[in-house]
Every structure is written in structure tokens, then in C-alpha cells.
Design a protein around this motif. Structure first.
Motif, PDB file in Angstrom:
ATOM      1  N   VAL A 197       2.978  -6.808  -8.029  1.00 26.20           N
ATOM      2  CA  VAL A 197       2.562  -6.011  -6.860  1.00 26.20           C
ATOM      3  C   VAL A 197       2.914  -6.745  -5.568  1.00 26.20           C
ATOM      4  O   VAL A 197       3.438  -6.141  -4.633  1.00 26.20           O
ATOM      5  CB  VAL A 197       1.059  -5.679  -6.922  1.00 26.20           C
ATOM      6  N   LEU A 198       2.658  -8.032  -5.510  1.00 25.60           N
ATOM      7  CA  LEU A 198       2.941  -8.793  -4.297  1.00 25.60           C
ATOM      8  C   LEU A 198       4.433  -8.960  -4.038  1.00 25.60           C
ATOM      9  O   LEU A 198       4.843  -9.185  -2.904  1.00 25.60           O
ATOM     10  CB  LEU A 198       2.260 -10.160  -4.353  1.00 25.60           C
ATOM     11  N   SER A 199       5.254  -8.819  -5.065  1.00 29.90           N
ATOM     12  CA  SER A 199       6.690  -8.972  -4.878  1.00 29.90           C
ATOM     13  C   SER A 199       7.362  -7.674  -4.441  1.00 29.90           C
ATOM     14  O   SER A 199       8.514  -7.684  -4.027  1.00 29.90           O
ATOM     15  CB  SER A 199       7.348  -9.486  -6.164  1.00 29.90           C
ATOM     16  N   LEU A 200       6.652  -6.550  -4.506  1.00 27.69           N
ATOM     17  CA  LEU A 200       7.224  -5.280  -4.074  1.00 27.69           C
ATOM     18  C   LEU A 200       7.336  -5.236  -2.559  1.00 27.69           C
ATOM     19  O   LEU A 200       6.472  -5.745  -1.857  1.00 27.69           O
ATOM     20  CB  LEU A 200       6.332  -4.107  -4.527  1.00 27.69           C
ATOM     21  N   PRO A 201       8.410  -4.594  -2.046  1.00 25.63           N
ATOM     22  CA  PRO A 201       8.467  -4.406  -0.600  1.00 25.63           C
ATOM     23  C   PRO A 201       7.263  -3.572  -0.161  1.00 25.63           C
ATOM     24  O   PRO A 201       6.825  -2.681  -0.882  1.00 25.63           O
ATOM     25  CB  PRO A 201       9.762  -3.627  -0.384  1.00 25.63           C
ATOM     26  N   LEU A 202       6.745  -3.849   1.015  1.00 29.23           N
ATOM     27  CA  LEU A 202       5.567  -3.136   1.495  1.00 29.23           C
ATOM     28  C   LEU A 202       5.783  -1.635   1.533  1.00 29.23           C
ATOM     29  O   LEU A 202       4.864  -0.858   1.320  1.00 29.23           O
ATOM     30  CB  LEU A 202       5.173  -3.635   2.874  1.00 29.23           C
ATOM     31  N   SER A 203       7.002  -1.176   1.802  1.00 30.22           N
ATOM     32  CA  SER A 203       7.237   0.258   1.914  1.00 30.22           C
ATOM     33  C   SER A 203       7.067   0.982   0.587  1.00 30.22           C
ATOM     34  O   SER A 203       6.819   2.178   0.571  1.00 30.22           O
ATOM     35  CB  SER A 203       8.629   0.525   2.484  1.00 30.22           C
ATOM     36  N   VAL A 204       7.184   0.263  -0.524  1.00 32.69           N
ATOM     37  CA  VAL A 204       6.995   0.903  -1.822  1.00 32.69           C
ATOM     38  C   VAL A 204       5.523   1.253  -1.999  1.00 32.69           C
ATOM     39  O   VAL A 204       5.168   2.254  -2.594  1.00 32.69           O
ATOM     40  CB  VAL A 204       7.485  -0.018  -2.966  1.00 32.69           C
ATOM     41  N   MET A 205       4.650   0.424  -1.454  1.00 35.44           N
ATOM     42  CA  MET A 205       3.220   0.687  -1.541  1.00 35.44           C
ATOM     43  C   MET A 205       2.863   1.602  -0.377  1.00 35.44           C
ATOM     44  O   MET A 205       2.526   1.153   0.707  1.00 35.44           O
ATOM     45  CB  MET A 205       2.445  -0.624  -1.492  1.00 35.44           C
ATOM     46  N   TRP A 225      12.647   6.355   6.757  1.00 32.66           N
ATOM     47  CA  TRP A 225      12.759   5.018   7.340  1.00 32.66           C
ATOM     48  C   TRP A 225      13.496   4.076   6.412  1.00 32.66           C
ATOM     49  O   TRP A 225      13.579   4.281   5.211  1.00 32.66           O
ATOM     50  CB  TRP A 225      11.389   4.472   7.683  1.00 32.66           C
ATOM     51  N   GLU A 226      14.030   3.023   7.039  1.00 34.73           N
ATOM     52  CA  GLU A 226      14.692   1.944   6.305  1.00 34.73           C
ATOM     53  C   GLU A 226      13.744   0.760   6.271  1.00 34.73           C
ATOM     54  O   GLU A 226      13.255   0.318   7.312  1.00 34.73           O
ATOM     55  CB  GLU A 226      15.992   1.560   7.002  1.00 34.73           C
ATOM     56  N   ASP A 227      13.487   0.238   5.067  1.00 31.98           N
ATOM     57  CA  ASP A 227      12.576  -0.898   4.955  1.00 31.98           C
ATOM     58  C   ASP A 227      13.299  -2.215   5.210  1.00 31.98           C
ATOM     59  O   ASP A 227      14.507  -2.240   5.485  1.00 31.98           O
ATOM     60  CB  ASP A 227      11.830  -0.879   3.619  1.00 31.98           C
ATOM     61  N   SER A 228      12.576  -3.308   5.114  1.00 29.03           N
ATOM     62  CA  SER A 228      13.132  -4.634   5.409  1.00 29.03           C
ATOM     63  C   SER A 228      14.206  -5.068   4.418  1.00 29.03           C
ATOM     64  O   SER A 228      14.949  -6.003   4.688  1.00 29.03           O
ATOM     65  CB  SER A 228      12.011  -5.671   5.451  1.00 29.03           C
ATOM     66  N   GLY A 264      13.670  -1.293  25.177  1.00 28.51           N
ATOM     67  CA  GLY A 264      14.054  -2.693  25.052  1.00 28.51           C
ATOM     68  C   GLY A 264      13.473  -3.377  23.827  1.00 28.51           C
ATOM     69  O   GLY A 264      13.380  -4.598  23.779  1.00 28.51           O
ATOM     70  N   LEU A 265      13.103  -2.583  22.827  1.00 30.21           N
ATOM     71  CA  LEU A 265      12.508  -3.122  21.607  1.00 30.21           C
ATOM     72  C   LEU A 265      13.393  -2.796  20.410  1.00 30.21           C
ATOM     73  O   LEU A 265      14.259  -1.929  20.480  1.00 30.21           O
ATOM     74  CB  LEU A 265      11.116  -2.522  21.400  1.00 30.21           C
ATOM     75  N   GLU A 266      13.142  -3.482  19.314  1.00 30.33           N
ATOM     76  CA  GLU A 266      13.902  -3.240  18.093  1.00 30.33           C
ATOM     77  C   GLU A 266      13.011  -2.610  17.039  1.00 30.33           C
ATOM     78  O   GLU A 266      11.835  -2.967  16.902  1.00 30.33           O
ATOM     79  CB  GLU A 266      14.468  -4.546  17.545  1.00 30.33           C
ATOM     80  N   LEU A 267      13.567  -1.659  16.306  1.00 24.96           N
ATOM     81  CA  LEU A 267      12.884  -1.016  15.199  1.00 24.96           C
ATOM     82  C   LEU A 267      13.945  -0.574  14.200  1.00 24.96           C
ATOM     83  O   LEU A 267      14.960   0.010  14.596  1.00 24.96           O
ATOM     84  CB  LEU A 267      12.086   0.199  15.693  1.00 24.96           C
TER      85      LEU A 267
END
Length: 151
Positions: free
Chosen positions: A13-21, A105-108, A67-70
Motif C-alpha cells: 500500500v505504501l509503495s503505490l503512487p498516491l493517485s492510485v489511492m 490528471w497526470e500523477d508523479s 507563475g506556478l507549476e502543476l
């Protein structure tokens, strides 16, 4: 022995990308396309199925102007009174969650996802009773739209 399984599950669970949860009440589907292409495909299928696309918001573009990144993040807002009105007749408070929205959205990790509010969650949130047929219709439509946009 049980502690070993518990530890293994926790590590997975901790190894999953946050977006999966996904957030509570949100259905998420992995897309085979970029954020923009997924949103384009979603818009096309929605219009083909008689839905009205009311707006498309590019949050990454808005962030850039500030002026921000997302990472790539878009929301498509859509609906149809023939579908939404029966749901509001069941529980008028559900109008706060309508029209429907899809988040793309695109995850990390560079994986693109499409998410939307789970109709079962809306049923619970708004204490909707006696409208299972309407909920199932909405659920099926959203699943079909998401599948068409992501596969």
C-alpha cells in the motif's frame, strides 16, 4: 505469521503512487492516453451520447499563468437534465454535486488517470433512498464514458 502478512500489505500500500489511492467516493481509471487526449476523447463521447459539455478547465494552464507549476490537470464539466433531474427529484441536495465532473490528471509517475464521483457515494452522501434505478443508470453511463475515454 499474521504479522508478516500485515507488514507485506502495508509495504504494498505504501509503495503505490498516491493517485492510485483515490479520494473517498471517487472512481479512478488509468488512461492509455495523455491528459489532453483523454479529455478530448471524453468530450467527444459525451457529445456523441447527447450530454452537454458545459466547461473544460485546464488547471495546469491556470497555475502557469499564476507563475506556478502543476502537472497536467483538467476537469470536464458535463450533464443532461434528462439524467440529472431524476437524481435531484430523489434528493434535491445532490444538485450541489451536479453537473457531473470528470477529473483527468497526470500523477508523479507520469501515469494519467480519469476520476469521477461514484454514484454510490452520492447516494450515501445525500441519503438517497428508493432511486436505485436512477443511480444504476448514472453509474453505468459514467463507467461507459470513462472506458471510452481511457482505452
Amino acid at each position: 505469521m499474521f504479522a508478516g502478512y500485515k507488514r507485506l500489505i502495508l509495504m504494498v500500500v505504501l509503495s503505490l503512487p498516491l493517485s492510485v489511492m483515490a479520494a473517498e467516493g471517487m472512481v479512478t481509471i488509468k488512461s492509455n492516453y495523455s491528459t489532453e487526449a483523454t479529455a478530448d476523447k471524453l468530450e467527444a463521447v459525451l457529445e456523441e451520447k447527447g450530454m452537454t459539455v458545459m466547461n473544460r478547465i485546464n488547471h495546469a494552464e491556470g497555475a502557469k499563468k499564476a507563475g506556478l507549476e502543476l502537472r497536467s490537470t483538467e476537469v470536464v464539466i458535463f450533464g443532461n437534465p434528462k439524467v440529472g433531474t431524476p437524481l435531484m427529484q430523489c434528493a434535491q441536495s445532490v444538485a450541489i454535486d451536479l453537473p457531473q465532473k470528470a477529473l483527468i490528471w497526470e500523477d508523479s509517475e507520469g501515469v494519467v488517470w480519469l476520476g469521477y464521483n461514484d454514484p454510490e457515494y452520492l447516494k450515501q452522501r445525500h441519503d438517497i433512498e428508493g432511486c436505485d434505478e436512477v443511480i444504476e443508470k448514472v453509474k453505468g453511463a459514467l463507467e461507459n464514458f470513462a472506458k471510452a475515454a481511457t482505452e
